[in-house]
Design a protein around this motif. Structure first.
Motif, mmCIF file in Angstrom:
data_model
loop_
_atom_site.group_PDB
_atom_site.id
_atom_site.type_symbol
_atom_site.label_atom_id
_atom_site.label_comp_id
_atom_site.label_asym_id
_atom_site.label_seq_id
_atom_site.Cartn_x
_atom_site.Cartn_y
_atom_site.Cartn_z
ATOM 1 N N LEU A 148 0.825 -1.208 0.000
ATOM 2 C CA LEU A 148 0.000 0.000 0.000
ATOM 3 C C LEU A 148 0.860 1.259 0.000
ATOM 4 C CD1 LEU A 148 -2.741 -1.090 2.572
ATOM 5 C CD2 LEU A 148 -3.088 -0.706 0.118
ATOM 6 N N LEU A 149 1.944 1.233 0.755
ATOM 7 C CA LEU A 149 2.856 2.372 0.765
ATOM 8 C C LEU A 149 3.511 2.545 -0.599
ATOM 9 C CD1 LEU A 149 4.491 1.765 4.239
ATOM 10 C CD2 LEU A 149 3.281 3.855 3.608
ATOM 11 N N PHE A 150 3.917 1.434 -1.189
ATOM 12 C CA PHE A 150 4.601 1.500 -2.482
ATOM 13 C C PHE A 150 3.707 2.087 -3.566
ATOM 14 C CE2 PHE A 150 5.705 -0.305 -6.607
ATOM 15 C CZ PHE A 150 7.037 0.081 -6.712
ATOM 16 N N THR A 151 2.443 1.669 -3.578
ATOM 17 C CA THR A 151 1.521 2.139 -4.613
ATOM 18 C C THR A 151 0.950 3.523 -4.312
ATOM 19 O OG1 THR A 151 -0.350 1.014 -3.546
ATOM 20 C CG2 THR A 151 0.852 -0.203 -5.251
ATOM 21 N N GLY A 152 1.231 4.062 -3.116
ATOM 22 C CA GLY A 152 0.686 5.363 -2.752
ATOM 23 C C GLY A 152 -0.694 5.289 -2.145
ATOM 24 N N ASP A 153 -1.162 4.080 -1.812
ATOM 25 C CA ASP A 153 -2.479 3.913 -1.207
ATOM 26 C C ASP A 153 -2.427 3.972 0.321
ATOM 27 O OD1 ASP A 153 -3.954 3.600 -3.615
ATOM 28 O OD2 ASP A 153 -3.119 1.595 -3.829
ATOM 29 N N ALA A 154 -1.261 4.188 0.877
ATOM 30 C CA ALA A 154 -1.100 4.449 2.311
ATOM 31 C C ALA A 154 0.007 5.479 2.471
ATOM 32 C CB ALA A 154 -0.766 3.170 3.075
ATOM 33 N N ASP A 155 -0.148 6.345 3.457
ATOM 34 C CA ASP A 155 0.858 7.373 3.759
ATOM 35 C C ASP A 155 1.683 7.007 4.984
ATOM 36 O OD1 ASP A 155 -0.152 9.235 1.713
ATOM 37 O OD2 ASP A 155 -1.906 9.337 3.024
ATOM 38 N N LEU A 156 1.076 6.229 5.878
ATOM 39 C CA LEU A 156 1.728 5.823 7.121
ATOM 40 C C LEU A 156 1.197 4.465 7.516
ATOM 41 C CD1 LEU A 156 3.364 6.370 9.770
ATOM 42 C CD2 LEU A 156 1.319 7.526 10.645
ATOM 43 N N ALA A 157 2.087 3.559 7.885
ATOM 44 C CA ALA A 157 1.666 2.209 8.283
ATOM 45 C C ALA A 157 2.345 1.821 9.591
ATOM 46 C CB ALA A 157 2.008 1.196 7.199
ATOM 47 N N LEU A 158 1.649 0.998 10.362
ATOM 48 C CA LEU A 158 2.224 0.374 11.558
ATOM 49 C C LEU A 158 2.409 -1.110 11.255
ATOM 50 C CD1 LEU A 158 0.226 1.953 14.527
ATOM 51 C CD2 LEU A 158 2.323 2.750 13.426
ATOM 52 N N VAL A 159 3.640 -1.586 11.388
ATOM 53 C CA VAL A 159 3.927 -2.990 11.113
ATOM 54 C C VAL A 159 4.676 -3.600 12.291
ATOM 55 C CG1 VAL A 159 4.021 -2.554 8.624
ATOM 56 C CG2 VAL A 159 6.140 -2.580 9.954
ATOM 57 N N GLU A 160 4.539 -4.889 12.398
ATOM 58 C CA GLU A 160 5.228 -5.655 13.436
ATOM 59 C C GLU A 160 6.521 -6.192 12.843
ATOM 60 O OE1 GLU A 160 4.337 -9.666 16.145
ATOM 61 O OE2 GLU A 160 2.876 -8.939 14.681
ATOM 62 N N ALA A 161 7.649 -5.823 13.435
ATOM 63 C CA ALA A 161 8.938 -6.296 12.937
ATOM 64 C C ALA A 161 9.087 -7.779 13.237
ATOM 65 C CB ALA A 161 10.073 -5.516 13.582
ATOM 66 N N LYS A 162 9.618 -8.521 12.282
ATOM 67 C CA LYS A 162 9.868 -9.939 12.503
ATOM 68 C C LYS A 162 11.172 -10.106 13.276
ATOM 69 C CE LYS A 162 7.433 -11.646 8.427
ATOM 70 N NZ LYS A 162 7.529 -12.433 7.184
ATOM 71 N N PRO A 163 11.204 -11.024 14.250
ATOM 72 C CA PRO A 163 12.435 -11.196 15.025
ATOM 73 C C PRO A 163 13.569 -11.700 14.144
ATOM 74 C CG PRO A 163 10.812 -12.889 15.599
ATOM 75 C CD PRO A 163 10.131 -11.926 14.687
ATOM 76 N N ASP A 164 14.777 -11.182 14.403
ATOM 77 C CA ASP A 164 15.983 -11.629 13.712
ATOM 78 C C ASP A 164 15.898 -11.478 12.202
ATOM 79 O OD1 ASP A 164 17.013 -12.430 16.229
ATOM 80 O OD2 ASP A 164 15.966 -14.350 16.056
ATOM 81 N N GLU A 165 15.147 -10.468 11.731
ATOM 82 C CA GLU A 165 15.045 -10.221 10.297
ATOM 83 C C GLU A 165 15.242 -8.737 10.049
ATOM 84 O OE1 GLU A 165 11.454 -10.225 7.154
ATOM 85 O OE2 GLU A 165 11.953 -12.209 7.959
ATOM 86 N N PRO A 166 16.145 -8.372 9.117
ATOM 87 C CA PRO A 166 16.379 -6.933 8.865
ATOM 88 C C PRO A 166 15.144 -6.281 8.283
ATOM 89 C CG PRO A 166 17.458 -8.286 7.191
ATOM 90 C CD PRO A 166 16.945 -9.229 8.249
ATOM 91 N N PRO A 167 14.976 -4.968 8.488
ATOM 92 C CA PRO A 167 13.831 -4.262 7.903
ATOM 93 C C PRO A 167 13.777 -4.442 6.395
ATOM 94 C CG PRO A 167 14.985 -2.861 9.466
ATOM 95 C CD PRO A 167 15.836 -4.079 9.262
ATOM 96 N N ARG A 168 12.576 -4.529 5.851
ATOM 97 C CA ARG A 168 12.389 -4.773 4.428
ATOM 98 C C ARG A 168 12.691 -3.515 3.607
ATOM 99 N NH1 ARG A 168 6.583 -6.770 1.940
ATOM 100 N NH2 ARG A 168 7.012 -6.319 -0.233
#
Length: 302
Positions: A136-156
């Protein structure tokens, strides 16, 4: 002169992984998406697509172009905002996205407060898991998102998204009322090692957090029941069918026959705010982030 629309198709192929997936997201046919990229390559005098079996893939030249494409897109968005900005008052449509607990505990009350503080602002909330939020952020359909970080995984896609920590959400042990641990204020998770457990089912980031917390306490939980929805988990615990780890943001009704206990060492998950690069400078997004920061302390009391 680079056609930014064609550049966006190239970025979409990189984001979604294949020409077909990018075309579907952009409402193109795969052949039309490929043609857009080939035309961009002709404009630049380089080859951006090359055969890979029956499919095509991005060339090294395309990968080099992508290193600059996200900066170009971010600068263009900033330029558009500067041109349209009449003042610094948050106004217009603000598109917010987040996973269910983030919506109920944070985005919903934040949106309500924003409407009161800034009458010209119109928040719109979409419930979405992390992968959908990034799309949604990539396509411009969201301006701000809250996501849960996965343990032991670098940010996407670090360069493509601005990801910052909002809060560390502790997990509490949930036990039935009358349970042998129910009178305690705080417990060592290892004390529940021999209990039947209710664990989020796969695929679910919270399942990874729960299994990691139990592993750190020295045991593998005996999974008696699987549940994704926290209301279901609470009901199973209330009926004496097991114990569970529940994030602090998940609300437990006062009427539920359960007891919530803080854990030694406080296993926790990280909640991130995510925007496109430069997005935090937009007055509406900045206002939403400020409101979320105000809310966080009230959400973390047991």
């Amino acid at each position: 002169m680079i056609d930014l629309r064609r550049l966006h198709v190239l970025r979409a192929v990189d984001h979604y992984g294949t020409v077909r997936a990018a075309a579907e997201a952009l409402h193109f046919t795969p052949s039309a998406a490929s043609q857009q990229i080939r035309q961009l390559g002709r404009e630049l005098g380089v080859t951006l697509l090359e055969p890979q079996g029956r499919r095509v893939r991005l060339t090294p030249a395309a990968q080099r172009l992508l290193a600059h494409a996200d900066d170009i897109q971010a600068r263009w968005e900033l330029a558009e905002r500067d041109l349209r900005a009449d003042d610094d008052e948050p106004a217009g449509l603000l598109r917010l996205a987040g996973f269910p607990v983030a919506v109920t505990a944070l985005l919903a009350p934040a949106a309500a407060a924003l409407v009161t503080r800034h009458p010209r602002l119109t928040p719109r909330i979409s419930e979405a898991e992390a992968g959908e939020c990034f799309d949604l952020l990539f396509t411009g359909d969201a301006d701000l998102a809250l996501v849960e970080a996965k343990p032991d995984e670098p940010p996407r896609d670090r360069a493509r998204f601005d990801q910052r920590s909002l809060l560390d959400d502790p997990f509490d042990l949930l036990v039935p009322a009358g349970h042998r641990l129910a009178a305690r204020e705080r417990v060592d998770l290892a004390e529940a090692a021999r209990e039947p457990w209710i664990v989020p089912s796969t695929p679910c980031t919270c399942r990874t957090h729960v299994l990691s917390a139990c592993g750190a306490a020295g045991f593998t939980p005996d999974v008696a029941h699987d549940a994704v929805n926290w209301d279901v988990t609470i009901a199973l615990v209330a009926h004496g069918l097991g114990v569970a780890l529940v994030p602090r943001l998940a609300r437990v009704p006062a009427s539920a026959a359960v007891v919530r206990l803080a854990c030694e060492g406080e296993p926790r998950r990280k909640i991130l705010t995510v925007t496109r690069p430069g997005g935090r400078a937009r007055p509406a997004v900045a206002a939403a982030l400020a409101e979320l920061e105000r809310l966080v302390p009230t959400m973390l009391a047991v």
